[in-house]
Design an enzyme around this catalytic site. Structure first.
Site, PDB file in Angstrom:
ATOM      1  CB  SER A  43       3.828  -7.223 -41.305  1.00  0.00           C
ATOM      2  OG  SER A  43       4.703  -7.749 -40.242  1.00  0.00           O
ATOM      3  CG  ASP A 156       3.219 -10.760 -40.777  1.00  0.00           C
ATOM      4  OD1 ASP A 156       2.727 -10.037 -41.683  1.00  0.00           O
ATOM      5  OD2 ASP A 156       4.375 -10.544 -40.147  1.00  0.00           O
TER       6      ASP A 156
END
Length: 271
Positions: A43, A156
């Site tokens: 991320s 993610d």
């Protein structure tokens, strides 16, 4: 016969705006002569890691410090599809200024973690355009729309591996320094609740994401421990407060400073 110098890897964790702390951590490590050679991120950790892997961290740090709330909002292009934000404006800028290479062409080995939306499997991104890998890794469900990668949708990487120690090991790092951004965020939820009464909807959502992140991070680090874990204290920083970069960077630097003697001692054992 002297042993070879260990190959240092860094696993930069997820944490949205808290991820600016990675800048401070990396800058302080380099200043201390502990420059990671293998760079992995999930991320926001993938974003900062990619910039570091391309030796462009100083310019990126200045860009982060110059962010204001107005500038942050200007990068947010709203979507009415599978995420609140398309991410087009932000990544158009990042692709032009910081993420314009292929992973294979970076000065340092780099890898990012994403999640296959259909299967839930962990995906390691180690080839192709840097911007595409970072965009996939950072696609927080509900916030950024998923990233299309061939016939699969990627979201993610924090859903499966918030602090990618396993990827750093797989990329032949001998010593892995992990940066965990979630160490004190759950306690902050209760402190806010005691002070302000019942939380609002956004606080409930972000607080719930914090709990999930902490639980997954603890589980992964227990099963795949790093040699060193740096834990900036970022509980007062909100997930979307990207305009508070200077504070996050300073805390990252301070957290790294505390761990430098331990890292140096570990590296001396290899001499």
């Amino acid at each position: 016969m002297a042993r070879r110098k260990p190959r240092i890897g860094v696993a930069l964790g997820a944490g949205s705006a808290r991820g600016w702390a990675h800048i401070g951590v990396l800058r302080r490590l380099v200043e201390a002569g502990i420059a990671p050679e293998v760079v992995c991120g999930t991320s926001i950790g993938a974003l900062v890691g990619a910039v570091y892997a391309d030796d462009d961290l100083a310019q990126f740090e200045q860009w982060v410090k110059d962010l204001t709330w107005r500038k942050v909002v200007g990068y947010f292009d709203l979507s009415f599809g599978s995420g609140l934000l398309k991410g087009g404006k932000l990544f158009e800028y990042l692709r032009g200024d910081f993420l314009d290479k292929r992973i294979e062409d970076l000065p340092r080995p780099f890898g990012a973690v994403a999640t296959d939306f259909a299967s839930g499997r962990e995906v390691w991104l180690r080839a192709g355009p840097v911007a595409d890998a970072v965009r996939a890794s950072i696609a927080l469900p509900g916030l950024f729309t998923p990233s299309q990668d061939g016939d699969r949708l990627l979201v993610d990487g924090a859903l499966v591996n918030p602090v990618p120690v396993s990827l750093a090991r797989a990329m032949d790092a001998d010593v892995v320094i992990a940066v965990d951004l979630s160490s004190d965020i759950v306690g902050q939820n209760s402190r806010k609740a005691r002070k302000a009464g019942p939380p609002g909807m956004l606080e409930v959502v972000t607080g719930s994401l914090n709990i999930v992140s902490v639980r997954i991070t603890r589980s992964r680090l227990a099963g795949e421990p790093a040699d060193i874990v740096i834990r900036p204290r970022l509980g007062t920083l909100g997930l979307l407060e990207y305009h508070r970069g200077s504070e996050a960077i300073a805390e990252g630097r301070a957290a790294a400073e505390l761990m430098i003697p331990q890292i140096q001692g570990l590296l001396q054992d290899w001499a």
